[in-house]
Enzyme design. Sequence first.
Site, short mmCIF file in Angstrom:
data_model
loop_
_atom_site.label_atom_id
_atom_site.label_comp_id
_atom_site.label_asym_id
_atom_site.label_seq_id
_atom_site.Cartn_x
_atom_site.Cartn_y
_atom_site.Cartn_z
N ARG A 1 0.87 -1.18 0.00
CA ARG A 1 0.00 0.00 0.00
C ARG A 1 0.90 1.23 0.00
NH1 ARG A 1 -3.56 -2.68 -1.59
NH2 ARG A 1 -5.60 -3.05 -0.65
N HIS B 1 -1.89 0.77 -9.87
CA HIS B 1 -2.44 -0.21 -8.91
C HIS B 1 -3.10 -1.38 -9.65
CE1 HIS B 1 -4.18 -0.69 -4.60
NE2 HIS B 1 -4.07 -1.86 -5.19
N GLU C 1 -4.15 7.88 -4.71
CA GLU C 1 -4.49 7.17 -5.95
C GLU C 1 -5.83 7.68 -6.46
OE1 GLU C 1 -4.28 2.93 -5.27
OE2 GLU C 1 -2.21 3.05 -4.61
N1 NAI Z 1 -0.93 -4.00 -5.50
C1 NAI Z 1 -2.02 -4.73 -5.47
O1 NAI Z 1 -2.80 -4.76 -6.41
C2 NAI Z 1 -2.31 -5.59 -4.29
C3 NAI Z 1 -1.80 -5.26 -3.06
N2 NAI Z 1 -2.05 -6.07 -1.99
C4 NAI Z 1 -1.49 -5.68 -0.71
O2 NAI Z 1 -0.62 -6.70 -0.27
C5 NAI Z 1 -0.83 -6.91 1.12
C6 NAI Z 1 -0.34 -8.27 1.53
O3 NAI Z 1 -1.15 -9.28 0.99
P1 NAI Z 1 -0.94 -10.81 1.44
O4 NAI Z 1 0.45 -11.22 1.19
O5 NAI Z 1 -2.05 -11.58 0.84
O6 NAI Z 1 -1.17 -10.66 3.01
P2 NAI Z 1 -0.62 -11.57 4.16
O7 NAI Z 1 -1.44 -11.23 5.36
O8 NAI Z 1 -0.56 -12.99 3.72
O9 NAI Z 1 0.87 -11.05 4.36
C7 NAI Z 1 1.21 -9.86 5.00
C8 NAI Z 1 2.50 -10.09 5.76
O10 NAI Z 1 2.92 -8.86 6.34
C9 NAI Z 1 3.39 -9.12 7.65
N3 NAI Z 1 3.27 -7.92 8.48
C10 NAI Z 1 2.16 -7.25 8.83
N4 NAI Z 1 2.47 -6.19 9.60
C11 NAI Z 1 3.81 -6.18 9.73
C12 NAI Z 1 4.74 -5.34 10.39
N5 NAI Z 1 4.32 -4.29 11.10
N6 NAI Z 1 6.05 -5.62 10.28
C13 NAI Z 1 6.48 -6.68 9.58
N7 NAI Z 1 5.65 -7.53 8.92
C14 NAI Z 1 4.34 -7.28 9.00
C15 NAI Z 1 2.46 -10.21 8.17
O11 NAI Z 1 3.06 -10.89 9.24
C16 NAI Z 1 2.33 -11.07 6.93
O12 NAI Z 1 3.35 -12.02 6.87
C17 NAI Z 1 -2.33 -6.67 1.28
O13 NAI Z 1 -2.67 -6.36 2.61
C18 NAI Z 1 -2.56 -5.50 0.36
O14 NAI Z 1 -2.34 -4.27 1.04
C19 NAI Z 1 -2.79 -7.20 -2.11
C20 NAI Z 1 -3.32 -7.55 -3.31
C21 NAI Z 1 -3.15 -6.76 -4.49
O1 3PY Z 2 -6.69 -6.81 -3.31
C1 3PY Z 2 -6.10 -5.77 -2.98
O2 3PY Z 2 -5.80 -5.52 -1.80
C2 3PY Z 2 -5.73 -4.79 -4.00
O3 3PY Z 2 -4.97 -3.91 -3.75
C3 3PY Z 2 -6.30 -4.88 -5.36
O4 3PY Z 2 -6.29 -6.13 -5.86
#
Ligand code: NAI
Ligand code: 3PY
Length: 325
Positions: free
Chosen positions: A237, A285, A266
Amino acid sequence: MKPAIILSKTLPDDLRQRLDAHFNVTDIDGLTPENLDKYAHAFQQAEGLLKSGGQVDATLLAAAPRLRAVSTISAGYDNVDVEALTQREIVLMHTPTVLTETVADIMMALVLASARRVVELAEFVRANGWDGSISPELFAIDVHHKKMGILGMGRIGMALAQRAHFGFSMDILYHARKPHSEVDSRYKARYTDLETLLRESDFVCISLPLTEQTYHLIGRDQLAMMKKSAILINAGRGPVVDESALIEALKQGAIYAAGLDVFEEEPLPMNSALLSLPNVVALPHVGSATHETRYGMARDAVDNLIAALSGKVEKNCVNPQVLKS
Ligand SMILES: NC(=O)C1=CN([C@@H]2O[C@H](COP(=O)(O)OP(=O)(O)OC[C@H]3O[C@@H](n4cnc5c(N)ncnc54)[C@H](O)[C@@H]3O)[C@@H](O)[C@H]2O)C=CC1
Ligand SMILES: O=C(O)C(=O)CO
């Protein structure tokens, strides 16, 4: 009678039909304050909300006294007040797993594009700059066999490690809330504190959620710890990185380049200094934006809402404590 729901996203026809079969659906074009007024009666009746962007906050919750489930077409849920939902025993559902590989692909694409200067060099060809052999000012830097530091070793972080380790023979460092032994053994990865990761990595790749703890986690001091030759990739993010500090670091050559899919604001304003820097690859994004994955996210979100409103949740629930109470 079918439960009433609000839908704030256009769905593919087959998914829309599936939703209509289960619910009385009111369509709105976004979770705006105007729509909260305009559709006040529908919000009063709604037991479910299916949405993609937009805030789910105290104002919305006050307008929807019968709400039992919110289903977001996204993995991230930083625009939802989870605590307020949980207090009201409203289930929050999201769509994490279906998009993991696709987001890891875009992160690898950003790594390659920024290291190999793909966008800049393609523009150079288009601008008729290619008139002989390429001089060293246009050379790029290697990706393979370099050190990748992953911030946030969750689903997406692991899928990125998979690509970097097996596809590009990269050494993997990571920082997360705790070490993951399966990651260490599968990708020969090394868990480090944040400072070590920043100092040692050639690529610092962010796949963190936005929380109070991660807001501006990467600021001026952290950017100063990175190597001058290092590249910052962010697909978590935008606000995890202090964008003004990043712009300064890029302008001053404190780091080599950045590959960004997410921004503090954004859509990215056209007057953002990021857009005038040749060493920035900026995407709108699109981490999950393929036909297959966006369809899968919408499908999962529909299934999630059906499961939540019929008391049959098995997966994709952000606040499962609500189910137990
Ligand atoms: N660019 C895009 O289109 C997309 C972006 N995302 C972003 O990616 C993020 C991660 O997605 P996933 O991998 O599925 O989530 P997830 O929950 O599997 O992984 C997140 C990781 O971050 C770690 N974490 C959280 N807070 C932390 C901190 N303060 N310090 C260190 N590590 C920390 C957690 O322990 C976890 O291992 C989503 O929350 C979203 O914001 C997700 C999908 C699409
Ligand atoms: O799924 C999310 O969190 C996104 O950022 C868009 O896919």
